[in-house]
Write a protein that holds these residues in place. Structure first.
Motif, PDB file in Angstrom:
ATOM      1  N   LYS A   1       0.793  -1.190  -0.084  1.00 18.03           N
ATOM      2  CA  LYS A   1      -0.055   0.395  -0.148  1.00 18.03           C
ATOM      3  C   LYS A   1       0.809   1.060   0.221  1.00 18.03           C
ATOM      4  O   LYS A   1       0.523   2.382  -0.926  1.00 18.03           O
ATOM      5  N   LEU A   2       1.836   1.029   0.506  1.00 19.01           N
ATOM      6  CA  LEU A   2       2.676   2.272   0.664  1.00 19.01           C
ATOM      7  C   LEU A   2       3.190   2.344  -0.704  1.00 19.01           C
ATOM      8  O   LEU A   2       3.045   3.807  -1.407  1.00 19.01           O
ATOM      9  N   GLU A   3       3.799   1.459  -1.460  1.00 18.68           N
ATOM     10  CA  GLU A   3       4.011   2.291  -2.769  1.00 18.68           C
ATOM     11  C   GLU A   3       3.244   2.595  -3.633  1.00 18.68           C
ATOM     12  O   GLU A   3       3.304   3.605  -4.323  1.00 18.68           O
ATOM     13  N   GLU A   4       1.918   1.845  -3.448  1.00 21.33           N
ATOM     14  CA  GLU A   4       0.377   2.111  -4.278  1.00 21.33           C
ATOM     15  C   GLU A   4       0.421   3.688  -4.183  1.00 21.33           C
ATOM     16  O   GLU A   4       0.283   4.437  -4.872  1.00 21.33           O
ATOM     17  N   HIS A   5       0.768   4.200  -2.594  1.00 19.28           N
ATOM     18  CA  HIS A   5       0.624   5.729  -2.157  1.00 19.28           C
ATOM     19  C   HIS A   5       1.601   6.605  -2.678  1.00 19.28           C
ATOM     20  O   HIS A   5       1.488   7.095  -3.576  1.00 19.28           O
TER      21      HIS A   5
END
Length: 391
Positions: free
Chosen positions: A131-135
């Protein structure tokens, strides 16, 4: 439900020798602590200079497998200085889990930087790298070698993963993100002394890490913390600015930058030297307690014990249960446990819901909000301790 949790309270008390009140986490001491602290008092070296500070730093570095450890007054101070020497500056943003103790956010704020809250996984309760990379892909862009938040125009300087309740986060995935987006990794290992990720001690993966030795931690110096690093120059600088940035001299008081009076007192370090000698015992006893709780809760429908991830070894600092909300209400459970003499606490309020941090940047925090409704910490003192000393 009340009757069921009253019975659970009875069983928890039985684990602790049927004490009237079972606290969340008590420090455990023996004659060794008394011996070292008494020696410290008799010599008169009780403040920020003395042999126990140097010895404690040496033992910490050896135990955690890093080159240097710098002892300070508490874990928040350790994280503050770790972020400072890692290069976090005013108006920067710093990624951190929204599900953490407020000290993680406060340490960033001390540098006039801003926390940027991201979500966690249910597996570790630590930062979710996917989720961090998507964000990042949604809000970030690289400009002049820096990751920039397109929505705010600020540099995102660092990531601060926190090993929740001693359970290691997925560090390798976060290291990869740091490399791709030129971010500094600063580990909040305040809760994870004695925890390992793929065989390596937590706190040693980033440029710097921070430990806490508060009275409720797996081992304590009363108050206290430490900065961990494999960079000798950073360690020297950390030691320098935590002792008021005083230029060494036989008698003169000269300071060449703004420093901090963060040095750990010798008397606290003496306590730490005695405590770290018992770390292996503490860890063994924590695992014995986990086994007892596994036996207890596997019989309870709708309650899961929080267990270490497959890639790590947890110190099991705070024992944690996760409720199925269709079968149990968190606040009702907390009420029954505490009314019946078994101290229990909810997980922290998500950082973005706290008044000082409501306006900070953030990603999707759906897992954080869900866990906040479901997580409870239960008594976690090592199980051989039914009294105030450690045999």
């Amino acid at each position: 439900m009340t009757k069921q949790w009253q019975e659970i309270t009875h069983n928890i008390k039985a684990i602790y020798g049927n004490k009237d009140i079972v606290l969340l986490h008590e420090p455990t001491f023996s004659e060794t602590e008394i011996e070292y602290v008494t020696d410290c008092i008799r010599t008169g070296w009780v403040s920020s200079v003395g042999k126990y500070v140097d010895e404690f730093e040496k033992r910490l570095a050896e135990y955690t497998g890093v080159k240097r450890a710098v002892a300070v007054v508490n874990g928040t101070a350790a994280l503050h200085i770790a972020l400072k020497i890692a290069g976090v500056q005013a108006n920067d943003e710093v990624f951190m889990p929204a599900l953490t103790f407020i000290a993680t956010a406060n340490a960033v704020s001390y540098l006039q930087a801003l926390p940027h809250f991201v979500d966690v996984t249910e597996q570790t309760m630590g930062i979710d790298p996917v989720k961090l990379e998507e964000h990042i892909r949604e809000i970030g862009e690289i400009n002049n070698g820096h990751l920039i938040n397109k929505w705010t125009g600020r540099i995102i300087r660092a990531i601060v993963p926190m090993h929740t309740f001693g359970h290691p986060v997925d560090i390798d995935a976060l290291i990869d993100i740091c490399k791709r987006y030129n971010l500094v990794l600063v580990e909040d290992a305040a809760e994870s002394l004695g925890s390992y990720y793929k065989g390596k001690h937590t706190g040693g993966f980033g440029l710097v890490g921070a430990l806490s030795f508060n009275g409720n931690k797996i081992m304590t110096t009363g108050g206290g913390g430490a900065i961990l690093t494999n960079d000798e120059q950073l360690a020297d600088y950390a030691k320098y600015i935590t002792t008021t940035a005083k230029i060494p001299h036989r008698w003169e008081y000269r300071h060449d930058e703004i420093g901090f009076n963060y040095r750990m007192p010798n008397i606290n370090a003496a306590l730490g030297c005695a405590q770290i000698e018992k770390m292996n015992d503490f860890l063994t006893e924590k695992r014995q307690l986990t086994q007892k709780y596994q036996t207890l809760f596997e019989q309870i429908d709708g309650v899961d014990l929080f267990i270490e991830p497959t890639f790590g070894t947890s110190n099991y600092w705070l024992q944690t249960i996760i409720l199925d909300l269709d079968k149990h209400n968190r606040d009702d459970v907390l009420d029954v446990l505490n009314k019946n003499g078994t101290m229990a606490r909810p997980i922290w309020t998500p950082m973005d819901e706290l008044i000082p941090y409501m306006d900070c940047p953030k990603g999707d925090l759906s897992v954080t909000y869900e866990l906040n409704k479901r997580v409870i910490n239960i008594p976690s003192t090592p199980i051989r301790v039914g009294k105030s000393t450690h045999e």
